[in-house]
Scaffold this motif. Sequence first.
Motif, short mmCIF file in Angstrom:
data_model
loop_
_atom_site.label_atom_id
_atom_site.label_comp_id
_atom_site.label_asym_id
_atom_site.label_seq_id
_atom_site.Cartn_x
_atom_site.Cartn_y
_atom_site.Cartn_z
N GLN B 162 0.72 -1.19 -0.13
CA GLN B 162 0.09 -0.05 -0.09
C GLN B 162 0.84 1.24 0.04
O GLN B 162 0.60 2.20 -0.79
CB GLN B 162 -0.80 -0.02 1.22
CG GLN B 162 -2.26 -0.87 1.07
CD GLN B 162 -3.11 -0.22 -0.08
OE1 GLN B 162 -3.10 0.77 -0.55
NE2 GLN B 162 -3.96 -1.31 -0.57
N GLN B 163 1.87 1.36 1.07
CA GLN B 163 2.81 2.38 0.89
C GLN B 163 3.52 2.66 -0.47
O GLN B 163 3.60 3.92 -0.89
CB GLN B 163 3.82 1.93 2.15
CG GLN B 163 4.57 3.40 2.28
CD GLN B 163 5.89 2.89 3.72
OE1 GLN B 163 5.64 1.86 4.30
NE2 GLN B 163 6.59 3.61 3.64
N MET B 164 3.73 1.64 -1.16
CA MET B 164 4.45 2.05 -2.26
C MET B 164 3.49 2.36 -3.37
O MET B 164 3.65 3.18 -4.31
CB MET B 164 5.01 0.49 -2.91
CG MET B 164 6.09 -0.11 -2.17
SD MET B 164 7.69 1.08 -1.90
CE MET B 164 8.31 0.92 -3.75
N GLN B 165 2.34 1.80 -3.34
CA GLN B 165 1.06 2.29 -4.17
C GLN B 165 0.99 3.57 -4.02
O GLN B 165 0.68 4.60 -4.91
CB GLN B 165 0.02 1.48 -3.99
CG GLN B 165 -0.63 1.00 -5.31
CD GLN B 165 -1.75 -0.19 -4.83
OE1 GLN B 165 -2.20 -0.23 -3.88
NE2 GLN B 165 -2.16 -0.70 -5.97
N ASP B 166 0.83 4.09 -2.78
CA ASP B 166 0.43 5.68 -2.15
C ASP B 166 1.49 6.50 -2.84
O ASP B 166 1.30 7.51 -3.44
CB ASP B 166 0.13 5.92 -0.73
CG ASP B 166 -0.95 4.98 -0.39
OD1 ASP B 166 -1.80 4.48 -1.21
OD2 ASP B 166 -1.02 4.73 0.94
N ARG B 167 2.72 5.92 -2.66
CA ARG B 167 3.80 6.74 -3.14
C ARG B 167 3.67 7.06 -4.50
O ARG B 167 4.29 8.09 -5.14
CB ARG B 167 5.14 6.37 -2.79
CG ARG B 167 6.48 7.01 -2.72
CD ARG B 167 7.65 6.43 -2.37
NE ARG B 167 7.61 5.87 -1.06
CZ ARG B 167 8.60 5.00 -0.55
NH1 ARG B 167 9.71 4.79 -1.22
NH2 ARG B 167 8.54 4.38 0.57
N ALA B 168 3.65 5.88 -5.22
CA ALA B 168 3.60 5.78 -6.83
C ALA B 168 2.32 6.76 -7.26
O ALA B 168 2.38 7.60 -8.24
CB ALA B 168 3.25 4.40 -7.31
N SER B 169 1.15 6.65 -6.65
CA SER B 169 0.01 7.97 -7.19
C SER B 169 0.29 9.30 -6.72
O SER B 169 -0.29 10.16 -7.29
CB SER B 169 -1.16 7.32 -6.45
OG SER B 169 -1.05 7.45 -5.06
N ASP B 170 1.04 9.48 -5.71
CA ASP B 170 1.50 10.69 -5.54
C ASP B 170 2.36 11.43 -6.54
O ASP B 170 2.23 12.63 -7.01
CB ASP B 170 2.42 11.01 -4.31
CG ASP B 170 1.51 10.87 -2.72
OD1 ASP B 170 0.27 10.91 -3.01
OD2 ASP B 170 2.40 10.77 -1.99
N ALA B 171 3.11 10.77 -7.08
CA ALA B 171 4.11 11.30 -8.23
C ALA B 171 3.43 11.29 -9.48
O ALA B 171 2.33 11.43 -9.59
CB ALA B 171 5.45 10.22 -8.47
#
Lengths: 171, 171
Positions: B162-171
């Motif tokens: 989830q954390q990686m996914q959130d980080r990816a959607s921020d960018a």
Amino acid sequence: MDIERRSGCPINLTMEVLGDRWSLIVIRDIMFGNHRHFRDLLTHSVEGIASNVLAARLKRLVSLGLLARQDDPSHSQKGIYSLTEPTIQLLPVLAMIGAWGCRYLPVSEELGIRARLLEDGGAPMWERFMDELRLIHIEDPVGGAYGRHVSSVLVDLTAAYQQMQDRASDA
Amino acid sequence: MDIERRSGCPINLTMEVLGDRWSLIVIRDIMFGNHRHFRDLLTHSVEGIASNVLAARLKRLVSLGLLARQDDPSHSQKGIYSLTEPTIQLLPVLAMIGAWGCRYLPVSEELGIRARLLEDGGAPMWERFMDELRLIHIEDPVGGAYGRHVSSVLVDLTAAYQQMQDRASDA
DNA sequence: ACAACCAGTTGCTTATTGCAATCAGATATA
DNA sequence: TATATCTGATTGCAATAAGCAACTGGTTGT
């Protein structure tokens, strides 16, 4: 040759590369049987691969960098197929797949013995075998194809396999 | 449902059972995503499996004993698909396949993180996860399907994902 | 009653696999 | 030199499997 890339998941990508009925079989025969020529792979295939399927798989695996093909100096038409570092690193995966198959699938005695030996040998044996595979496939693929090097692990596995086969044909 | 049995080799038999583009993907989603219903598997599939293919794979895997299906008490049509001991024992194989894929294939950051965590955790983590899977899939499949048990490994893996996914959607 | 949801199924098209026969060039044998 | 064999493939055809969209019969919540 490219893969489809349905997703970037490592399990999915591995299945896109190796998830068919023949690719791993070909890699297995090259790795454990040291079958390095087209004809070798075709005629000694326990499962009876068809020549067009074998040709397609070899071409695909070479283009993906999972196998390497070099000319055989003894015959201008012959090619020698060799493992590359990625496929050599597949050994632990194959060992675990073999161990799993032995536990849960109707494996025959002769053909299961290699998997059991490999499982019992564990990581140290795998490392030793991978080093030997690097010699036979990467450092000297031609000499390796013609048995000019000795892989102790391969000798042990093949001896056990032969012994089981002989015992089976006695009965 | 029977397998073809081209040979009794453990690697061959494993490929006959799991050597297609979708079977391992379905098992992965049940194991790591805890997707236990047909609709769950269908709509949350990253790779976009078709409903007829999913239906065929589930039926096949159940008939091979690699999955179990029980009725969902909350809905007379719903079925709960659960791992069985053989598929739980597939975890080390999946972990190694994931690790290999991460090294040699174009894996995406978000989807590779779970494989990396699982590789770093090693055999102790695998054993812990397998025990948790036994609770969620075999001892109490219904409660497991509805999240009434906590798998620490699954929580960690999912949080990292989830954390990686959130980080990816921020960018 | 009605809309949303459930697990699949059906019909159709395209892609892959499997099989047998065949190919042209290279090499060994008489 | 003639011929048979061996080499790594290719071709044509039939059967199987995958992919897609629409649909089915039933259940559940409002």
